[in-house]
Write a protein that holds these residues in place. Structure first.
Motif, PDB file in Angstrom:
ATOM      1  N   PHE A  61      21.195 -12.313 -39.657  1.00 18.67           N
ATOM      2  CA  PHE A  61      21.068 -13.179 -40.832  1.00 18.67           C
ATOM      3  C   PHE A  61      20.522 -12.434 -42.046  1.00 18.67           C
ATOM      4  O   PHE A  61      20.066 -13.054 -42.997  1.00 18.67           O
ATOM      5  CB  PHE A  61      20.183 -14.380 -40.495  1.00 18.67           C
ATOM      6  CG  PHE A  61      20.671 -15.143 -39.299  1.00 18.67           C
ATOM      7  CD1 PHE A  61      21.800 -15.942 -39.380  1.00 18.67           C
ATOM      8  CD2 PHE A  61      20.023 -15.029 -38.083  1.00 18.67           C
ATOM      9  CE1 PHE A  61      22.268 -16.633 -38.270  1.00 18.67           C
ATOM     10  CE2 PHE A  61      20.480 -15.713 -36.967  1.00 18.67           C
ATOM     11  CZ  PHE A  61      21.609 -16.515 -37.058  1.00 18.67           C
ATOM     12  N   SER A  62      20.549 -11.108 -42.011  1.00 15.63           N
ATOM     13  CA  SER A  62      20.050 -10.269 -43.105  1.00 15.63           C
ATOM     14  C   SER A  62      21.237  -9.519 -43.705  1.00 15.63           C
ATOM     15  O   SER A  62      21.963  -8.823 -42.983  1.00 15.63           O
ATOM     16  CB  SER A  62      19.002  -9.282 -42.584  1.00 15.63           C
ATOM     17  OG  SER A  62      17.891  -9.978 -42.060  1.00 15.63           O
ATOM     18  N   LEU A  66      26.860  -6.240 -52.655  1.00 15.75           N
ATOM     19  CA  LEU A  66      27.102  -5.260 -53.705  1.00 15.75           C
ATOM     20  C   LEU A  66      28.128  -5.850 -54.655  1.00 15.75           C
ATOM     21  O   LEU A  66      29.245  -6.171 -54.248  1.00 15.75           O
ATOM     22  CB  LEU A  66      27.609  -3.943 -53.122  1.00 15.75           C
ATOM     23  CG  LEU A  66      26.692  -3.289 -52.079  1.00 15.75           C
ATOM     24  CD1 LEU A  66      27.344  -2.029 -51.517  1.00 15.75           C
ATOM     25  CD2 LEU A  66      25.336  -2.978 -52.686  1.00 15.75           C
ATOM     26  N   LEU A  67      27.747  -6.018 -55.913  1.00 18.71           N
ATOM     27  CA  LEU A  67      28.597  -6.688 -56.895  1.00 18.71           C
ATOM     28  C   LEU A  67      28.944  -5.723 -58.011  1.00 18.71           C
ATOM     29  O   LEU A  67      28.053  -5.075 -58.570  1.00 18.71           O
ATOM     30  CB  LEU A  67      27.871  -7.898 -57.482  1.00 18.71           C
ATOM     31  CG  LEU A  67      27.220  -8.844 -56.465  1.00 18.71           C
ATOM     32  CD1 LEU A  67      26.417  -9.911 -57.175  1.00 18.71           C
ATOM     33  CD2 LEU A  67      28.278  -9.451 -55.572  1.00 18.71           C
ATOM     34  N   GLU A  79      31.159  -6.756 -52.225  1.00 13.42           N
ATOM     35  CA  GLU A  79      31.176  -6.564 -50.782  1.00 13.42           C
ATOM     36  C   GLU A  79      29.893  -7.140 -50.201  1.00 13.42           C
ATOM     37  O   GLU A  79      28.812  -6.956 -50.751  1.00 13.42           O
ATOM     38  CB  GLU A  79      31.269  -5.066 -50.467  1.00 13.42           C
ATOM     39  CG  GLU A  79      31.291  -4.749 -49.002  1.00 13.42           C
ATOM     40  CD  GLU A  79      31.397  -3.251 -48.719  1.00 13.42           C
ATOM     41  OE1 GLU A  79      31.502  -2.901 -47.536  1.00 13.42           O
ATOM     42  OE2 GLU A  79      31.344  -2.446 -49.666  1.00 13.42           O
ATOM     43  N   LYS A  80      30.038  -7.834 -49.084  1.00 14.84           N
ATOM     44  CA  LYS A  80      28.892  -8.346 -48.338  1.00 14.84           C
ATOM     45  C   LYS A  80      28.857  -7.605 -47.015  1.00 14.84           C
ATOM     46  O   LYS A  80      29.887  -7.463 -46.351  1.00 14.84           O
ATOM     47  CB  LYS A  80      29.036  -9.851 -48.098  1.00 14.84           C
ATOM     48  CG  LYS A  80      27.921 -10.453 -47.267  1.00 14.84           C
ATOM     49  CD  LYS A  80      28.166 -11.949 -47.062  1.00 14.84           C
ATOM     50  CE  LYS A  80      27.085 -12.575 -46.191  1.00 14.84           C
ATOM     51  NZ  LYS A  80      27.339 -14.020 -45.969  1.00 14.84           N
ATOM     52  N   VAL A 123      22.021  -7.437 -54.169  1.00 16.88           N
ATOM     53  CA  VAL A 123      21.111  -8.450 -53.634  1.00 16.88           C
ATOM     54  C   VAL A 123      20.836  -8.084 -52.183  1.00 16.88           C
ATOM     55  O   VAL A 123      21.764  -7.843 -51.415  1.00 16.88           O
ATOM     56  CB  VAL A 123      21.709  -9.863 -53.717  1.00 16.88           C
ATOM     57  CG1 VAL A 123      20.763 -10.890 -53.094  1.00 16.88           C
ATOM     58  CG2 VAL A 123      22.040 -10.235 -55.158  1.00 16.88           C
ATOM     59  N   VAL A 124      19.552  -8.011 -51.827  1.00 17.86           N
ATOM     60  CA  VAL A 124      19.136  -7.707 -50.458  1.00 17.86           C
ATOM     61  C   VAL A 124      18.424  -8.937 -49.904  1.00 17.86           C
ATOM     62  O   VAL A 124      17.433  -9.391 -50.478  1.00 17.86           O
ATOM     63  CB  VAL A 124      18.193  -6.481 -50.413  1.00 17.86           C
ATOM     64  CG1 VAL A 124      17.695  -6.237 -48.990  1.00 17.86           C
ATOM     65  CG2 VAL A 124      18.885  -5.249 -50.972  1.00 17.86           C
ATOM     66  N   GLU A 125      18.948  -9.494 -48.803  1.00 17.07           N
ATOM     67  CA  GLU A 125      18.344 -10.646 -48.139  1.00 17.07           C
ATOM     68  C   GLU A 125      17.794 -10.210 -46.792  1.00 17.07           C
ATOM     69  O   GLU A 125      18.554  -9.736 -45.943  1.00 17.07           O
ATOM     70  CB  GLU A 125      19.376 -11.746 -47.895  1.00 17.07           C
ATOM     71  CG  GLU A 125      19.931 -12.376 -49.134  1.00 17.07           C
ATOM     72  CD  GLU A 125      20.966 -13.446 -48.819  1.00 17.07           C
ATOM     73  OE1 GLU A 125      21.240 -14.239 -49.713  1.00 17.07           O
ATOM     74  OE2 GLU A 125      21.511 -13.467 -47.687  1.00 17.07           O
TER      75      GLU A 125
END
Length: 138
Positions: A61-62, A66-67, A79-80, A123-125
């Motif tokens: 879930f992490s 990259l946009l 890209e996810k 974005v880093v989750e």
């Protein structure tokens, strides 16, 4: 009528404008290191040496997004990927943190990634069921 206030999170440290250069994985924990440590937010703001630990990271879930950089608004390509894949793929990088968001078992950083002379929004989750720990040498 019942009104319930969700208090804002007042973190004692921030990574705003810090440059993350590594994620060290130890089993299900991550140590995230910046070039300049942390910014202490209580009292007079000051920069201190330190890093952040995330315990019991849930890898499924992490994610990292990259946009493509297109300006403030508009269409983009991106890209996810799983955070673990990002860590394996990007050995040398600089991730400039612009914003931090804290939620239920989730810490999210957004900013800009520079790697191999390529620049993009990022974005880093990090979904972690354990603690997020600021380790400061102040």
């Amino acid at each position: 009528m019942n009104k319930v206030i969700r208090n804002n999170i007042n973190s004692p440290y921030t990574l705003h404008d810090m440059n993350v250069f590594s994620f060290e994985v130890i089993d299900n924990d991550i140590i995230m290191r910046t070039q300049s440590g942390l910014i202490k937010t209580d009292g007079v703001s000051s920069q201190v040496d330190g890093y952040v630990e995330f315990h019991n990271v849930q890898w499924d879930f992490s994610f990292v997004y990259l946009l493509g950089v297109t300006g403030n608004v508009g269409t983009f390509m991106g890209e996810k990927m799983f955070l673990k894949e990002f860590i394996e793929r990007y050995k040398q990088f600089g991730f400039s943190v612009m914003d931090e968001t804290y939620g239920y078992n989730m810490t999210k950083y957004s900013g800009y990634l520079l790697s191999n002379r390529q620049h993009c929004e990022c974005v880093v989750e990090i979904y972690h069921e354990g603690d997020m720990v600021f380790v400061a040498e102040d």
